[in-house]
Design a protein around this motif. Structure first.
Motif, PDB file in Angstrom:
ATOM      1  N   PRO B 145       0.857  -1.190   0.000  1.00 49.44           N
ATOM      2  CA  PRO B 145       0.000   0.000   0.000  1.00 49.44           C
ATOM      3  C   PRO B 145       0.894   1.242   0.000  1.00 49.44           C
ATOM      4  CG  PRO B 145      -0.481  -1.461   1.871  1.00 49.44           C
ATOM      5  CD  PRO B 145       0.848  -1.872   1.310  1.00 49.44           C
ATOM      6  N   ASN B 163      -0.664   1.604  -4.783  1.00 48.40           N
ATOM      7  CA  ASN B 163      -0.731   0.156  -4.575  1.00 48.40           C
ATOM      8  C   ASN B 163      -0.210  -0.735  -5.705  1.00 48.40           C
ATOM      9  OD1 ASN B 163      -1.918   1.116  -2.300  1.00 48.40           O
ATOM     10  ND2 ASN B 163      -3.756  -0.153  -2.412  1.00 48.40           N
ATOM     11  N   VAL B 240      -4.500  -5.241  -2.423  1.00 46.67           N
ATOM     12  CA  VAL B 240      -3.161  -4.803  -2.017  1.00 46.67           C
ATOM     13  C   VAL B 240      -3.196  -4.182  -0.619  1.00 46.67           C
ATOM     14  CG1 VAL B 240      -1.285  -3.188  -2.536  1.00 46.67           C
ATOM     15  CG2 VAL B 240      -2.357  -4.492  -4.394  1.00 46.67           C
ATOM     16  N   GLU B 241      -4.226  -3.363  -0.356  1.00 40.41           N
ATOM     17  CA  GLU B 241      -4.392  -2.776   0.989  1.00 40.41           C
ATOM     18  C   GLU B 241      -4.452  -3.855   2.055  1.00 40.41           C
ATOM     19  OE1 GLU B 241      -4.669   0.407   2.167  1.00 40.41           O
ATOM     20  OE2 GLU B 241      -4.233   1.157   0.163  1.00 40.41           O
ATOM     21  N   SER B 253      -3.344   2.447   3.562  1.00 42.29           N
ATOM     22  CA  SER B 253      -2.925   3.739   2.999  1.00 42.29           C
ATOM     23  C   SER B 253      -3.614   4.899   3.712  1.00 42.29           C
ATOM     24  CB  SER B 253      -3.226   3.781   1.502  1.00 42.29           C
ATOM     25  OG  SER B 253      -2.440   2.824   0.820  1.00 42.29           O
TER      26      SER B 253
END
Lengths: 341, 341
Positions: B145, B163, B240-241, B253
């Motif tokens: 992130p 990301n 991705v986070e 993020s």
């Protein structure tokens, strides 16, 4: 299936219909159970194209010899954190059912584990499998190649399948976060619908056999589809090929369409699934970190944007209570299948 | 940095310059080594924005207190197949170096393994790390992130970072297959360049603070960027986070930009890396299945399409022999940094 007359069914009736139809095709009982359940899931969640309609696709796959109706899948453990199931040419659902408990056990034991399904016939979405793993409290990622129908970015000849990527994240309250999308620009079925309706497709969906952009649906189907998101989608499609093909000892989409030999059957090949224990890294702090994920989800929905599976969950909520409507014409086709001797 | 006057440097000179500059910032020697090497990689591969230019970014990060210059990363094994490195607020490169050998060992032992880097400052691309793992014969996937700058599909307020997702596949002959791309529609630096040049941006790059599409670069930077590929790119950005944040016990993020507190520093947080032994599933048949992957690569390049890292490898081939050209203005800025007391 155009709109119009419909037939109302409870989900139990959908299940009974799916089971009767699948049994009629000659599928062995354990395959019948496993495959019927994914059709019920599709119908329940408002995904008509992955619902009871697939009964006709399954029947045709068995009849044409694309699928082995009584395949007995075989489980093995090629490495401590890897599970492999050889589907022996049968549908993918039963091999998944066979391997999933061991995959989950290994993910909890090692923190991360992976499963390869080999030699299976795919004709369902990946989200039911990913959702099953999130129900067991695991994070899951699944990919599968298909038939070479999609051109890489910068090219016009088929290399990739529609190569879906599905991901699931368990949530303590409410439904899991799940996405499942094709890395092709659109679903193949969407182009098929345009072809049947005699409608042109947008000129950025694909290429004809000469490598030129075309608005003729049929030319895209016999030419090449495009990936979503330009070179990024194309890169992801290649990743799906590698993970769901050579990595697990199975076919690429190029090999799968060659093996099909023009029968037009469902893709045969592999599926690759990673399962991760969300407590593996954080241990006792799991609840705290899960809350941070929830804040992210709330920041998305709080501004009016949807989470990927929100539409499915809304349909599910409704159909669990009210049942579903299926097109009368589809019902007639299914009844015809049931009456065949 | 506009085109114009340039200075010629060999890669050894780039390395020496990077090391001298980093040492000048007060970074401890092992961090200097690790960070300098990624700058050399960037410059060597024609990625100027990840090359020696980053020396100025690194210096500013140290000066502003965003990064801990002498952080001593700490290695742990939270689960048998998981590696965790606490970067203690330092740059990410040294923690990666510390954890990578154990990650590789575990991938070979269990078939699959994963590593979480925590509490690290990111300012480089992911491909050098993924490539390092492919050089050890492993398949690798990495995500991280960043700062909440990107709106989800269907929304206009920042949730996600840019990301990136990077993937690597080892190839016995030639360079590995590697991609590394942001899930945002464009790189943040690209918008920054438009802002500096006073040029409008296309109206599908992002939104102003009121949630309206805008062509003013500055408004996108203070408003929200868009993801690539619509809802698909948005779904990947969320993945991705989750993997590079809560899963590994680190920040999303949203949390990262809050922690930055308006300093405008590089993102601080986590990175998640999966490594897979390509022999894990297929054992002795590895060479055979690797050949099938090669057929896929050849079908891509054979029709004139590029593999994701082809441009980088071409630049590398050239710069290894001829060295590189860097803008004279950049060289003056670096010299100024070296002269500072």
């Amino acid at each position: 299936m155009s709109a119009g007359e419909t037939v109302h069914l409870t989900l139990d009736e959908v299940r009974a219909l799916a089971k009767a139809g699948l049994a009629k095709t000659g599928l062995s009982p354990d395959h019948v159970d496993a495959v019927a359940e994914t059709m019920v899931s599709g119908e329940r969640d408002g995904c008509a194209s992955h619902g009871i309609y697939r009964l006709l696709v399954a029947a045709s796959s068995v009849k044409s010899g694309v699928v082995v109706p009584d395949a007995v899948p075989e489980l093995s453990e090629p490495s401590p954190a890897l599970v492999r199931v050889d589907g022996k040419g049968g549908f993918a659902q039963l091999p998944f059912r066979l391997g999933a408990p061991l995959l989950a056990e290994k993910a909890r034991k090692f923190g991360i584990a992976a499963m390869g399904l080999n030699n299976v016939v795919h004709f369902a979405a990946l989200w039911p499998e990913v959702e099953e793993l999130t129900r067991q409290g695991l994070v899951a990622l699944a990919v599968t190649p298909s038939h070479a129908w999609v051109a890489p970015a910068g090219g016009t000849k088929p290399v990739f399948g529609t190569n879906p990527i599905a991901f699931g994240w368990p949530r303590s309250s409410g439904e899991p976060f799940i996405f499942d999308f094709a890395t092709s620009a659109v679903a193949r079925g969407e182009i098929e619908l345009h072809r049947r309706a005699g409608k042109p497709v947008p000129d950025d969906w694909g290429y004809n056999a000469d490598g030129h952009a075309t608005t003729v649906a049929e030319e895209v189907l016999s030419g090449a589809m495009r990936t979503f998101g330009g070179h990024k989608g194309s890169a992801l499609a290649a990743m799906v090929e590698l993970l769901g093909g050579p990595l697990i000892g199975d076919m690429t989409s190029l090999q799968s369409i060659e093996a099909d030999g023009g029968r037009g059957g469902s893709p045969i090949g592999g599926e690759f699934i990673i399962a991760i224990d969300p407590a593996g890294f954080v241990g006792d702090l799991l609840a705290e970190y899960m809350k941070h994920a929830e804040v992210m989800f709330e920041t998305i929905t709080g501004q009016g944007a949807r989470l990927p599976s929100q539409r499915r969950y809304e349909a599910r909520k409704k159909s669990l209570v009210q049942g579903v409507e299926i097109p009368a014409a589809l019902m007639r086709d299914i009844e015809k299948l049931l009456e065949e001797s």
